[in-house]
Scaffold this active site. Structure first.
Site, PDB file in Angstrom:
ATOM      1  N   TYR A 136       3.173  -8.058 260.845  1.00  0.00           N
ATOM      2  CA  TYR A 136       3.108  -6.953 258.857  1.00  0.00           C
ATOM      3  C   TYR A 136       2.059  -7.778 258.369  1.00  0.00           C
ATOM      4  O   TYR A 136       2.589  -9.207 257.956  1.00  0.00           O
ATOM      5  CB  TYR A 136       4.337  -7.223 259.077  1.00  0.00           C
ATOM      6  N   LYS A 164       1.555  -3.452 261.445  1.00  0.00           N
ATOM      7  CA  LYS A 164       1.650  -3.016 260.101  1.00  0.00           C
ATOM      8  C   LYS A 164       1.175  -3.397 259.405  1.00  0.00           C
ATOM      9  O   LYS A 164       0.718  -3.916 258.845  1.00  0.00           O
ATOM     10  CB  LYS A 164       2.684  -3.394 259.432  1.00  0.00           C
TER      11      LYS A 164
END
EC number: 4.3.3.7
Length: 309
Positions: A136, A164
């Site tokens: 992420y 992400k």
């Protein structure tokens, strides 16, 4: 390791609290079931939207167990990241034991590791915990971008299944997509306003804040884009735009918790040092919700409108 289809919409869930500032497990379970019934492709508890930074490790596990127990047919992707590799590893192992299907790991914040340190952080967790893992990148919270080269190298690890993207830099995101096209590696938008552009560049879906409030529309937009129906996807993107902007007028998850309270989904209570939504933004947020609840309430109307343009 179980394979998971990481295409589609994955709401970044909020964590509801009781008046005593404890986890409201009953509301959390009901919210997970509401989202599953709305057609989302998975759920993401204990990310930034879930206020993971203010929950103890025991509370992390409590939330993950509650969501896992509440749903039937969608994967649960548990946020287990930390700026301490040993702590992230411990949280990841506990999440696996609690029944999580996959992990979301924010990059180490505050420490600002160099690319080699970033790589070794993720590699150690992926080597130890046999679950699909999503790295992420959100430099606005961490102070450091995951280098494109690092993301591409990590994509070769069999347990690292996705990325992400919340850098706000479409060029960077597009390069990651371009350089991982031949790998089993999903690119998920982590910024609702950029979901459609990321999908157009070859992304696979979204870990979404707005999907907490408008899961049907979010799923319709992403689904249409993945099927190549960009006229429909653009129509919903613009329909959701005013609400999306309102959900980020203050630090996430302050506005989305207010929106969910306005809709009756969950209490607005939020843990310090965050505060409830200021009065100056409430009327505008309510107006955007009212618009979506009234003349723009049926996504089928948007579909018909898009096909006649």
């Amino acid at each position: 390791m179980t394979q998971i289809d990481f295409s589609g919409v994955f709401p970044a869930m909020v964590t509801p609290f009781t008046a005593d500032n404890e986890i409201d497990t009953e509301t959390l379970r009901a919210d997970a079931q509401r989202l599953e019934a709305a057609g989302v492709d998975g759920l993401v508890p204990m990310g930034s939207t879930g206020e993971s930074a203010t929950l103890s490790h025991a509370e992390h596990v409590e939330v993950i167990e509650a969501v896992v127990d509440a749903v039937e047919d969608v994967p649960v992707i548990a946020g287990t990241g930390s700026n301490n590799t040993a702590e992230a590893l411990d949280l990841s192992q506990q999440a696996a034991d609690a029944g999580a299907d996959a992990l979301l790991l924010i990059s180490p914040y505050y420490n600002k590791p160099e690319p080699q340190g970033m790589y070794e952080h993720y590699e150690e967790i992926a080597d130890t915990v046999d679950l699909p893992q999503i790295i992420y990148n959100v430099p606005s919270r961490t102070g450091r971008n995951i280098a494109v080269d690092t993301a591409v190298d990590l994509a070769d690890h069999p347990n690292i299944a996705g990325y992400k993207a919340a850098s706000g830099d479409l060029n960077r995101i597009s390069e990651v997509i371009e350089r991982t096209r031949d790998k089993e590696f999903a690119i998920l938008s982590g910024d609702d306003g950029m979901t459609l552009p990321i999908l157009a560049a070859g992304g696979d879906g979204a870990i979404s804040v707005v999907a907490n409030v408008e899961p049907e529309r979010a799923c319709a937009m992403v689904g249409a884009a993945l099927e190549g129906d960009y006229a429909f996807a653009r129509a919903i993107h613009h329909e959701l735009g005013p609400l999306t902007r309102q959900l980020f007028v203050e630090t996430n998850p302050i506005p989305v918790k207010a929106a969910m309270a306005m809709r009756g989904y969950a209490p607005e209570r939020i843990r310090s040092p965050l505060t409830e939504l200021s009065e100056e933004h409430r009327d505008e947020l309510q107006a955007r919700l009212d618009e979506l609840d009234s003349e723009l309430a049926d996504p089928a109307d948007v579909d018909a409108e898009a096909t006649t343009e």
